[in-house]
Design a protein around this motif. Structure first.
Motif, PDB file in Angstrom:
ATOM      1  N   CYS A  44       0.807  -1.218   0.000  1.00  0.00           N
ATOM      2  CA  CYS A  44       0.000   0.000   0.000  1.00  0.00           C
ATOM      3  C   CYS A  44       0.841   1.270   0.000  1.00  0.00           C
ATOM      4  CB  CYS A  44      -0.903   0.045   1.216  1.00  0.00           C
ATOM      5  SG  CYS A  44      -1.702  -1.498   1.584  1.00  0.00           S
ATOM      6  N   GLU A  45       1.974   1.189   0.652  1.00  0.00           N
ATOM      7  CA  GLU A  45       2.821   2.355   0.780  1.00  0.00           C
ATOM      8  C   GLU A  45       3.209   2.922  -0.581  1.00  0.00           C
ATOM      9  OE1 GLU A  45       6.530   1.339   2.338  1.00  0.00           O
ATOM     10  OE2 GLU A  45       7.158   3.414   2.537  1.00  0.00           O
ATOM     11  N   PRO A 105      -5.336  -1.488  17.096  1.00  0.00           N
ATOM     12  CA  PRO A 105      -5.229  -0.170  16.480  1.00  0.00           C
ATOM     13  C   PRO A 105      -3.956   0.006  15.671  1.00  0.00           C
ATOM     14  CG  PRO A 105      -4.506  -0.041  18.729  1.00  0.00           C
ATOM     15  CD  PRO A 105      -4.936  -1.467  18.501  1.00  0.00           C
ATOM     16  N   TYR A 127      -4.752  -4.079   9.689  1.00  0.00           N
ATOM     17  CA  TYR A 127      -5.882  -4.016   8.752  1.00  0.00           C
ATOM     18  C   TYR A 127      -5.938  -5.239   7.845  1.00  0.00           C
ATOM     19  CZ  TYR A 127      -2.086  -2.313   5.816  1.00  0.00           C
ATOM     20  OH  TYR A 127      -0.896  -2.203   5.149  1.00  0.00           O
ATOM     21  N   ARG A 158      -9.672  -6.105   7.095  1.00  0.00           N
ATOM     22  CA  ARG A 158     -10.234  -5.120   6.189  1.00  0.00           C
ATOM     23  C   ARG A 158      -9.839  -5.428   4.741  1.00  0.00           C
ATOM     24  NH1 ARG A 158      -9.679   1.215   6.799  1.00  0.00           N
ATOM     25  NH2 ARG A 158     -11.082   1.717   5.136  1.00  0.00           N
ATOM     26  N   THR A 202       4.069  -2.602   9.810  1.00  0.00           N
ATOM     27  CA  THR A 202       4.056  -1.136   9.809  1.00  0.00           C
ATOM     28  C   THR A 202       5.140  -0.589  10.728  1.00  0.00           C
ATOM     29  OG1 THR A 202       2.517  -1.016  11.643  1.00  0.00           O
ATOM     30  CG2 THR A 202       1.551  -1.067   9.462  1.00  0.00           C
ATOM     31  N   THR A 238       6.330  -0.948   4.127  1.00  0.00           N
ATOM     32  CA  THR A 238       5.224  -1.296   5.004  1.00  0.00           C
ATOM     33  C   THR A 238       4.109  -1.832   4.134  1.00  0.00           C
ATOM     34  OG1 THR A 238       4.171   0.855   4.848  1.00  0.00           O
ATOM     35  CG2 THR A 238       5.787   0.570   6.587  1.00  0.00           C
ATOM     36  N   ILE A 285       4.541  -4.243  14.413  1.00  0.00           N
ATOM     37  CA  ILE A 285       4.964  -2.855  14.356  1.00  0.00           C
ATOM     38  C   ILE A 285       6.436  -2.752  14.727  1.00  0.00           C
ATOM     39  CG2 ILE A 285       4.540  -0.572  15.322  1.00  0.00           C
ATOM     40  CD1 ILE A 285       1.583  -1.665  15.579  1.00  0.00           C
ATOM     41  N   PHE A 305       1.453   4.202  25.704  1.00  0.00           N
ATOM     42  CA  PHE A 305       0.482   4.309  24.612  1.00  0.00           C
ATOM     43  C   PHE A 305      -0.531   3.153  24.654  1.00  0.00           C
ATOM     44  CE2 PHE A 305      -0.654   2.717  20.381  1.00  0.00           C
ATOM     45  CZ  PHE A 305      -1.343   3.800  19.867  1.00  0.00           C
ATOM     46  N   MET A 335      -4.844   7.832  15.628  1.00  0.00           N
ATOM     47  CA  MET A 335      -3.890   7.675  16.725  1.00  0.00           C
ATOM     48  C   MET A 335      -3.653   6.188  16.974  1.00  0.00           C
ATOM     49  SD  MET A 335      -2.612  10.469  17.971  1.00  0.00           S
ATOM     50  CE  MET A 335      -2.465  10.496  19.754  1.00  0.00           C
ATOM     51  N   GLY A 336      -3.797   5.384  15.915  1.00  0.00           N
ATOM     52  CA  GLY A 336      -3.429   3.975  15.999  1.00  0.00           C
ATOM     53  C   GLY A 336      -1.921   3.874  16.142  1.00  0.00           C
ATOM     54  N   THR A 337      -1.438   2.665  16.429  1.00  0.00           N
ATOM     55  CA  THR A 337      -0.021   2.514  16.761  1.00  0.00           C
ATOM     56  C   THR A 337       0.904   3.016  15.664  1.00  0.00           C
ATOM     57  OG1 THR A 337      -0.802   0.499  17.763  1.00  0.00           O
ATOM     58  CG2 THR A 337       1.537   0.918  17.867  1.00  0.00           C
ATOM     59  N   ALA A 338       0.620   2.599  14.430  1.00  0.00           N
ATOM     60  CA  ALA A 338       1.516   2.961  13.338  1.00  0.00           C
ATOM     61  C   ALA A 338       1.565   4.474  13.169  1.00  0.00           C
ATOM     62  CB  ALA A 338       1.066   2.292  12.044  1.00  0.00           C
ATOM     63  N   TYR A 353       0.723   6.736  15.434  1.00  0.00           N
ATOM     64  CA  TYR A 353       1.299   7.338  16.647  1.00  0.00           C
ATOM     65  C   TYR A 353       2.824   7.369  16.548  1.00  0.00           C
ATOM     66  CZ  TYR A 353       2.501   8.039  21.541  1.00  0.00           C
ATOM     67  OH  TYR A 353       3.036   8.527  22.711  1.00  0.00           O
ATOM     68  N   LEU A 354       3.393   6.221  16.132  1.00  0.00           N
ATOM     69  CA  LEU A 354       4.857   6.140  16.050  1.00  0.00           C
ATOM     70  C   LEU A 354       5.421   7.090  15.005  1.00  0.00           C
ATOM     71  CD1 LEU A 354       5.711   2.345  16.265  1.00  0.00           C
ATOM     72  CD2 LEU A 354       6.143   4.114  17.959  1.00  0.00           C
ATOM     73  N   LYS A 355       4.624   7.397  14.016  1.00  0.00           N
ATOM     74  CA  LYS A 355       5.123   8.279  12.967  1.00  0.00           C
ATOM     75  C   LYS A 355       4.644   9.722  13.138  1.00  0.00           C
ATOM     76  CE  LYS A 355       6.418   4.905   9.531  1.00  0.00           C
ATOM     77  NZ  LYS A 355       6.216   4.358   8.196  1.00  0.00           N
ATOM     78  N   ARG A 393      -8.904   5.560  16.183  1.00  0.00           N
ATOM     79  CA  ARG A 393      -7.935   4.479  16.150  1.00  0.00           C
ATOM     80  C   ARG A 393      -7.926   3.786  14.822  1.00  0.00           C
ATOM     81  NH1 ARG A 393      -8.789   4.357  22.226  1.00  0.00           N
ATOM     82  NH2 ARG A 393      -6.803   5.325  22.647  1.00  0.00           N
ATOM     83  N   CYS A 394      -6.768   3.521  14.336  1.00  0.00           N
ATOM     84  CA  CYS A 394      -6.516   2.864  13.057  1.00  0.00           C
ATOM     85  C   CYS A 394      -7.655   2.956  12.056  1.00  0.00           C
ATOM     86  CB  CYS A 394      -6.159   1.401  13.222  1.00  0.00           C
ATOM     87  SG  CYS A 394      -5.456   0.771  11.676  1.00  0.00           S
ATOM     88  N   ILE A 395      -7.412   3.666  11.005  1.00  0.00           N
ATOM     89  CA  ILE A 395      -8.402   3.776   9.950  1.00  0.00           C
ATOM     90  C   ILE A 395      -8.052   2.823   8.822  1.00  0.00           C
ATOM     91  CG2 ILE A 395      -9.148   6.092  10.533  1.00  0.00           C
ATOM     92  CD1 ILE A 395      -7.194   7.210   8.550  1.00  0.00           C
ATOM     93  N   CYS A 427      -2.525   1.965   7.566  1.00  0.00           N
ATOM     94  CA  CYS A 427      -1.280   2.123   8.315  1.00  0.00           C
ATOM     95  C   CYS A 427      -0.088   2.285   7.394  1.00  0.00           C
ATOM     96  CB  CYS A 427      -1.036   0.935   9.209  1.00  0.00           C
ATOM     97  SG  CYS A 427      -2.497   0.311   9.997  1.00  0.00           S
ATOM     98  N   GLY A 428      -0.196   1.738   6.172  1.00  0.00           N
ATOM     99  CA  GLY A 428       0.895   1.881   5.212  1.00  0.00           C
ATOM    100  C   GLY A 428       1.120   3.343   4.855  1.00  0.00           C
ATOM    101  N   LEU A 429       0.109   4.163   5.120  1.00  0.00           N
ATOM    102  CA  LEU A 429       0.207   5.585   4.779  1.00  0.00           C
ATOM    103  C   LEU A 429       0.412   6.457   6.014  1.00  0.00           C
ATOM    104  CD1 LEU A 429      -2.759   5.811   2.236  1.00  0.00           C
ATOM    105  CD2 LEU A 429      -0.374   5.311   1.766  1.00  0.00           C
ATOM    106  N   LYS A 481       0.427   9.904   4.709  1.00  0.00           N
ATOM    107  CA  LYS A 481       1.824  10.364   4.697  1.00  0.00           C
ATOM    108  C   LYS A 481       1.894  11.850   5.030  1.00  0.00           C
ATOM    109  CE  LYS A 481       3.289   6.911   1.330  1.00  0.00           C
ATOM    110  NZ  LYS A 481       3.856   6.667   0.006  1.00  0.00           N
TER     111      LYS A 481
END
Ligand SMILES: Cc1cc2nc3c(=O)[nH]c(=O)nc-3n(C[C@H](O)[C@H](O)[C@H](O)COP(=O)(O)O)c2cc1C
Ligand code: SF4
Ligand code: FES
Ligand code: FES
Lengths: 533, 172
Positions: A51-52, A198, A201, A204, A355, A361, A429, A443, B86-89, B91-93, B125-127, B130-132, B145
């Motif tokens: 996806c990235e 969170p 995906y 999904r 991710t 990713t 992650i 977190f 504000m999901g993990t990925a 948040y970290l970025k 939370r996470c939509i 995460c790759g973006l 991004k």
């Protein structure tokens, strides 16, 4: 006349967010305008995983892998590549040593992957049942209805060694057997598509890219266990997945593979959709069932397990999306085929959302038993910006941190648990040297505290206490006793919380302390840690 | 929206038909609440009361469900809805700093609505993109991004659009 070229355009959520929908329309238009509609089939597909680099377009049989394609590129792509046969070099994916034309399988992101659950994702149009059927879709259901018995299905699943992909890893065949053997006037099949982690995906993408495979599996579960009704419980935050599920259900009914008297077998099975409403705890199975009933999703004590006493008190098979997605192919290729992949205790493959701080990713499917090193460095391409690897987190808010000493661990249910983490639903992650373990633990605790339903004390109070202590340490006001306190409270939560949320909520903090204790100690002011060393 | 007796609202035709369709299905409540939110952007209390009456569900149960699930808004959102992942990925970025910057830039608290009712700001939370990471949803569209600058730039467009719309509506 068969098509000479296929142009596959990813229409997963991530690519659509970068205008893949417009791109698709434009490409179709240019194909028509250039009188290519007879020669080129333009296909809307689900996620390719990468996806990235989206939006992604793949042209077959040339195997041209185009990345970051914009609607403005549509004309050139069509007139140059599809009309004149000259691939558009500037859009072809490149990485050191690879120029992705004619050799998609050389791309490091795809090399160590093995696709079972995602077998159709990125290959078929998820809104067209005929494409699913063309790839052996609904063949397993037909076999189950006409050729083999429910017991044979259970046996095949047992041979396959398939275990639940939603986190717990319970053998699927055994779950189905409990429901099959339960005597009741009504039984149900439920698909857990609440995907609460969170940062993940997998489900999904599966629903968006290949909705029929899970519907087929639900019908198979229904026939095997004696249920005639299925529910998909899906996050309301996933509108595209919901839309594609609805389309798929309608088409399946039209084609007679769902609904009344499926394929003339006398077996009827209907599937309904129920929406989640933003409560993480509703991913827990007993809470989820209450939510389907229209109530507050507060977990209840098990046993009895849903397999015997579930939805409205009736025996209910509940499985995760990825678990279901693996089933049709197990029944067409055989359980033994599936069991050839994986480790002693964990067979088959697992889908992960890779991710964080890695170069590549995306969504990956790998054989069980692959090492974390392969995932992070071969598939993920390592850590960007010459930073140092620090940890990888698996299992989401219920899982834990895994440090560099354990990078060569072969991933399966047991090894991850032994490391203080868990398989979870598939979030992976990656963190680099800039990420603070105290902060990451905080977190996760912040998340679980907010999502705790508050029903039982260890989780409600314990979670808050740990969060408070972590905050204190993060603010530079902690003491060494605080670290010990976190460990103590964590143990109590694990032993005496009512549901999985509370039982595992401390894991991110406990594993962070286990592997990065020094970092916690370093965060403590000098005058408060005399006795630490 | 006309408010009828006992602080209950009348339902639109579509909503009434939906409630009717679901009335006898077990477990209908959450699905109906989703429909209300789809129509209004939130769940207005008088509408919830009316639905409780029609479904023959105690009001206490309806409000119990509404408050349990985060997805339901009980207050009207802004014209444009910004949901910062504000999901993990994310948040970290740096999702956290994007959220804070937005809150400052728009002068709105997290989970609040701007004074001019143009924007509401939420942490979610996470939509699923995460790759973006870091990613934000604006009116249901994903912007990925992100940097603070890119975020502000994106918002400008929404601002201008609204202002243009205001000007045209005043001119009319
Ligand atoms: C707090 C909590 C959250 C969970 N979230 C999910 C989820 O999002 N998706 C999922 O499939 N299972 C989730 N589970 C696991 C389910 O309870 C259940 O074990 C699973 O759906 C069973 O399916 P499987 O056997 O196919 O894995 C969660 C469990 C807990 C305790
Ligand atoms: S462990 Fe936590 S989430 Fe689970 S029932 Fe207890 S309070 Fe609720
Ligand atoms: S959404 Fe297009 S590659 Fe994942
Ligand atoms: S964590 Fe932000 S999209 Fe997944």
């Amino acid at each position: 006349m068969p098509y000479a070229n296929f142009c596959l355009i990813c229409r997963g959520t991530a690519c659509e967010s970068s205008k893949a929908d417009v791109l698709y329309d434009e490409i179709k238009q240019y194909v028509a305008a250039n009188n290519l509609s007879e020669q080129v089939q333009v296909l809307r597909t689900g996620c390719f995983g990468f996806c990235e680099q989206g939006p992604i377009v793949k042209v077959l049989p040339d195997e041209a892998f185009y990345v970051q394609v914009k609607p403005e590129d549509a004309e050139e792509l069509v007139t140059e590549h599809l009309l004149k046969g000259r691939p558009v070099e500037r859009l072809i994916y490149r990485e050191p040593g690879v120029h992705a034309l004619g050799n998609i399988d050389q791309i490091s992101f795809y090399q160590k992957q093995f696709r079972i659950a995602l077998r159709n994702c990125g290959f078929i149009d998820p809104e067209n049942i005929e494409e699913y059927i063309a790839r052996e879709g609904y063949v397993a259901l037909e076999r189950v209805l006409f050729e083999i018995s429910p017991d044979d299905v259970l046996k095949e699943l047992e041979t396959s060694g398939l275990r639940g992909r939603g986190g717990g890893g319970y053998p699927t065949w055994r779950k189905w057997k409990h429901t099959k053997e339960a005597v009741a006037d009504q039984k149900y099949v439920v698909m857990n598509a609440d995907e609460g982690d969170p940062g993940a995906y997998m489900d999904r993408s599966l629903l968006e890219g290949d909705p029929h495979s899970v519907l087929e599996a639900m019908a198979i579960a229904g026939y095997t266990t004696g249920a005639d009704t299925g529910f998909v419980y899906v996050r309301a935050e996933y509108p595209l997945a919901i839309k594609r599920l609805r389309t798929a259900i309608a088409q399946a009914e039209e084609y007679g593979v769902l609904g009344d008297n499926i394929l003339g077998s006398g077996f009827s099975f209907t599937i309904e959709i129920r929406l989640g409403a933003g409560a993480f705890v509703c991913g827990e199975e007993t809470a989820l069932l209450l939510s389907i009933q229209g109530e507050r999703g507060t977990p209840v004590q098990r046993p009895p397990y849903p397999a015997v006493k579930g939805l409205w008190g009736k025996p209910t098979v509940i499985n995760n999306v990825e678990t279901f997605a693996s089933i049709p192919v197990i029944l067409t290729k055989g359980g033994a085929w599936f069991a050839k992949v994986g480790t002693e205790t964990s067979k088959g493959t697992k889908v992960f959302a890779l991710t964080g701080k890695v170069r590549n990713t995306g969504l990956i499917e790998v054989p069980m038993g692959i090492t974390l090193r392969d995932v992070v460095y071969s598939i993920g391409g390592g850590i960007p910006g010459d930073k140092k690897f620090k940890a990888v987190q698996s299992g989401g808010p219920s899982g834990g941190m895994i440090s560099s000493e354990n990078l060569d661990t072969e991933i399966d249910y047991e090894t991850l648990t032994a490391l203080g983490s868990m398989m979870g639903s598939g979030g992976l992650i990656v963190m680099d040297e800039d990420d603070s373990m105290v902060d990451v633990a905080r977190f996760y605790l912040d998340f679980t505290v907010e999502e705790s339903c508050g029903k039982c004390v260890p989780c409600r109070v314990g979670g808050r206490q740990i969060l408070h202590l972590l905050q204190k340490i993060a603010d530079g006001k902690g003491t060494t006793e605080d670290i010990d306190r976190i460990e103590e409270i964590g143990k109590t939560m694990k032993a005496s919380s009512l549901c999985g949320l509370g039982k595992t909520a401390a894991s991110p903090a406990l594993s962070a302390i286990r592997y990065f204790r020094q970092e916690f100690i370093d965060a403590i002011p000098a005058d408060a840690k005399e006795d630490a060393v | 929206m006309s408010v009828a007796i006992e602080n209950r609202a009348e339902l639109s035709k579509e909503l009434a038909a939906f409630v009717e369709e679901w009335r006898n299905k077990p477990g209908n409540l959450i699905m109906v609440l989703h429909k209300i939110q789809e129509e209004y952007g939130y769940v207005p209390e008088p509408v919830a009361r009316e639905v409780a009456r029609r479904l023959r569900v105690p009001e206490a149960q309806v409000f119990g469900v509404l408050t349990f699930y985060n997805f339901f808004n009980l207050e009207p959102p802004g014209k444009h809805r910004i949901a910062v992942c504000m999901g993990t990925a994310c948040y970290l970025k740096g999702g956290g700093s994007i959220l804070e910057d937005l809150s400052e830039y728009l002068n709105v608290p997290i989970n609040g609505v701007t004074a001019d009712k143009q924007f509401s700001l939420q942490a979610v939370r996470c939509i699923g993109c995460c790759g973006l990471a870091p990613a934000v949803l604006i009116d249901g569209e994903v912007v990925g991004k992100l940097t603070k600058e890119k975020m502000r730039e994106t918002l400008k467009k929404y601002r201008e659009n609204t202002q243009e719309a205001l000007v045209t509506s005043q001119a009319l």
